[in-house]
Write a protein that holds these residues in place. Structure first.
Motif, PDB file in Angstrom:
ATOM      1  N   ILE A  30       0.870  -1.173   0.000  1.00 24.15           N
ATOM      2  CA  ILE A  30       0.000   0.000   0.000  1.00 24.15           C
ATOM      3  C   ILE A  30       0.906   1.222   0.000  1.00 24.15           C
ATOM      4  O   ILE A  30       1.634   1.463   0.966  1.00 24.15           O
ATOM      5  CB  ILE A  30      -0.942  -0.004   1.218  1.00 24.15           C
ATOM      6  CG1 ILE A  30      -1.823  -1.255   1.182  1.00 24.15           C
ATOM      7  CG2 ILE A  30      -1.779   1.266   1.242  1.00 24.15           C
ATOM      8  CD1 ILE A  30      -2.650  -1.467   2.419  1.00 24.15           C
ATOM      9  N   CYS A  31       0.915   1.959  -1.097  1.00 22.22           N
ATOM     10  CA  CYS A  31       1.894   3.031  -1.293  1.00 22.22           C
ATOM     11  C   CYS A  31       1.685   4.218  -0.360  1.00 22.22           C
ATOM     12  O   CYS A  31       2.645   4.795   0.113  1.00 22.22           O
ATOM     13  CB  CYS A  31       1.880   3.512  -2.742  1.00 22.22           C
ATOM     14  SG  CYS A  31       2.491   2.273  -3.879  1.00 22.22           S
ATOM     15  N   LYS A  32       0.444   4.599  -0.119  1.00 22.68           N
ATOM     16  CA  LYS A  32       0.194   5.766   0.725  1.00 22.68           C
ATOM     17  C   LYS A  32       0.736   5.543   2.141  1.00 22.68           C
ATOM     18  O   LYS A  32       1.274   6.432   2.760  1.00 22.68           O
ATOM     19  CB  LYS A  32      -1.299   6.074   0.774  1.00 22.68           C
ATOM     20  CG  LYS A  32      -1.623   7.385   1.415  1.00 22.68           C
ATOM     21  CD  LYS A  32      -3.084   7.719   1.244  1.00 22.68           C
ATOM     22  CE  LYS A  32      -3.372   9.100   1.758  1.00 22.68           C
ATOM     23  NZ  LYS A  32      -4.767   9.465   1.582  1.00 22.68           N
ATOM     24  N   VAL A  33       0.606   4.310   2.600  1.00 20.71           N
ATOM     25  CA  VAL A  33       1.094   3.955   3.930  1.00 20.71           C
ATOM     26  C   VAL A  33       2.562   3.543   3.862  1.00 20.71           C
ATOM     27  O   VAL A  33       3.312   3.709   4.809  1.00 20.71           O
ATOM     28  CB  VAL A  33       0.229   2.814   4.529  1.00 20.71           C
ATOM     29  CG1 VAL A  33       0.704   2.436   5.908  1.00 20.71           C
ATOM     30  CG2 VAL A  33      -1.232   3.226   4.565  1.00 20.71           C
ATOM     31  N   GLY A  34       2.981   2.996   2.712  1.00 23.38           N
ATOM     32  CA  GLY A  34       4.365   2.585   2.522  1.00 23.38           C
ATOM     33  C   GLY A  34       4.734   1.307   3.226  1.00 23.38           C
ATOM     34  O   GLY A  34       5.837   1.143   3.715  1.00 23.38           O
ATOM     35  N   ARG A  35       3.799   0.368   3.254  1.00 21.06           N
ATOM     36  CA  ARG A  35       4.096  -0.885   3.935  1.00 21.06           C
ATOM     37  C   ARG A  35       3.586  -2.077   3.138  1.00 21.06           C
ATOM     38  O   ARG A  35       2.608  -1.992   2.414  1.00 21.06           O
ATOM     39  CB  ARG A  35       3.487  -0.910   5.325  1.00 21.06           C
ATOM     40  CG  ARG A  35       1.988  -0.838   5.325  1.00 21.06           C
ATOM     41  CD  ARG A  35       1.430  -0.776   6.746  1.00 21.06           C
ATOM     42  NE  ARG A  35       0.047  -0.371   6.708  1.00 21.06           N
ATOM     43  CZ  ARG A  35      -0.968  -1.174   6.945  1.00 21.06           C
ATOM     44  NH1 ARG A  35      -0.755  -2.432   7.258  1.00 21.06           N
ATOM     45  NH2 ARG A  35      -2.204  -0.741   6.871  1.00 21.06           N
ATOM     46  N   SER A  36       4.269  -3.197   3.288  1.00 20.75           N
ATOM     47  CA  SER A  36       3.834  -4.439   2.660  1.00 20.75           C
ATOM     48  C   SER A  36       2.758  -5.080   3.519  1.00 20.75           C
ATOM     49  O   SER A  36       2.819  -5.026   4.746  1.00 20.75           O
ATOM     50  CB  SER A  36       5.015  -5.398   2.522  1.00 20.75           C
ATOM     51  OG  SER A  36       5.954  -4.873   1.633  1.00 20.75           O
ATOM     52  N   ASN A  47      -3.920   3.895  -3.993  1.00 27.26           N
ATOM     53  CA  ASN A  47      -2.575   3.692  -4.515  1.00 27.26           C
ATOM     54  C   ASN A  47      -1.919   2.478  -3.893  1.00 27.26           C
ATOM     55  O   ASN A  47      -1.908   2.327  -2.682  1.00 27.26           O
ATOM     56  CB  ASN A  47      -1.705   4.918  -4.235  1.00 27.26           C
ATOM     57  CG  ASN A  47      -2.250   6.153  -4.911  1.00 27.26           C
ATOM     58  OD1 ASN A  47      -2.663   6.099  -6.062  1.00 27.26           O
ATOM     59  ND2 ASN A  47      -2.267   7.262  -4.202  1.00 27.26           N
ATOM     60  N   GLY A  48      -1.366   1.652  -4.750  1.00 31.80           N
ATOM     61  CA  GLY A  48      -0.648   0.488  -4.277  1.00 31.80           C
ATOM     62  C   GLY A  48      -0.086  -0.275  -5.447  1.00 31.80           C
ATOM     63  O   GLY A  48      -0.486  -0.073  -6.603  1.00 31.80           O
ATOM     64  N   THR A  49       0.857  -1.153  -5.149  1.00 29.88           N
ATOM     65  CA  THR A  49       1.460  -1.972  -6.187  1.00 29.88           C
ATOM     66  C   THR A  49       1.358  -3.441  -5.816  1.00 29.88           C
ATOM     67  O   THR A  49       1.312  -3.802  -4.632  1.00 29.88           O
ATOM     68  CB  THR A  49       2.943  -1.615  -6.418  1.00 29.88           C
ATOM     69  OG1 THR A  49       3.654  -1.739  -5.191  1.00 29.88           O
ATOM     70  CG2 THR A  49       3.089  -0.203  -6.947  1.00 29.88           C
ATOM     71  N   ILE A  50       1.342  -4.270  -6.858  1.00 31.03           N
ATOM     72  CA  ILE A  50       1.248  -5.713  -6.689  1.00 31.03           C
ATOM     73  C   ILE A  50       2.410  -6.342  -7.446  1.00 31.03           C
ATOM     74  O   ILE A  50       2.609  -6.069  -8.629  1.00 31.03           O
ATOM     75  CB  ILE A  50      -0.089  -6.232  -7.248  1.00 31.03           C
ATOM     76  CG1 ILE A  50      -1.257  -5.523  -6.547  1.00 31.03           C
ATOM     77  CG2 ILE A  50      -0.188  -7.740  -7.101  1.00 31.03           C
ATOM     78  CD1 ILE A  50      -2.580  -5.738  -7.243  1.00 31.03           C
TER      79      ILE A  50
END
Length: 69
Positions: A30-36, A47-50
């Motif tokens: 989760i990009c906004k939080v910056g954690r896996s 916002n997030g990446t997979i």
């Protein structure tokens, strides 16, 4: 509601005019939080990446379908 967890398969839209692809989820961030995380609700997080098993990654909004495992 699009709940996603590591190990699920997703159909996603790659960049450009490439056809949709299906791959297994290896990681979620989760990009906004910056954690896996191990799972998330794609509808709640913009916002997030997979990280995917086909040596690619995608943004949350590129996911078209989740295939539960």
């Amino acid at each position: 509601m699009m709940k996603l967890k590591i190990g699920d398969q997703v159909t996603y839209r790659p960049w450009g005019k490439q056809p949709n692809r299906t791959a297994t989820v290896l990681g979620i961030e989760i990009c906004k939080v910056g954690r896996s995380v191990k799972s998330c609700d794609l509808d709640k997080h913009e916002n997030g990446t997979i990280v995917l098993s086909d040596n690619h990654w995608c943004y949350f909004d590129q996911v078209k379908r989740i295939i539960k495992k």
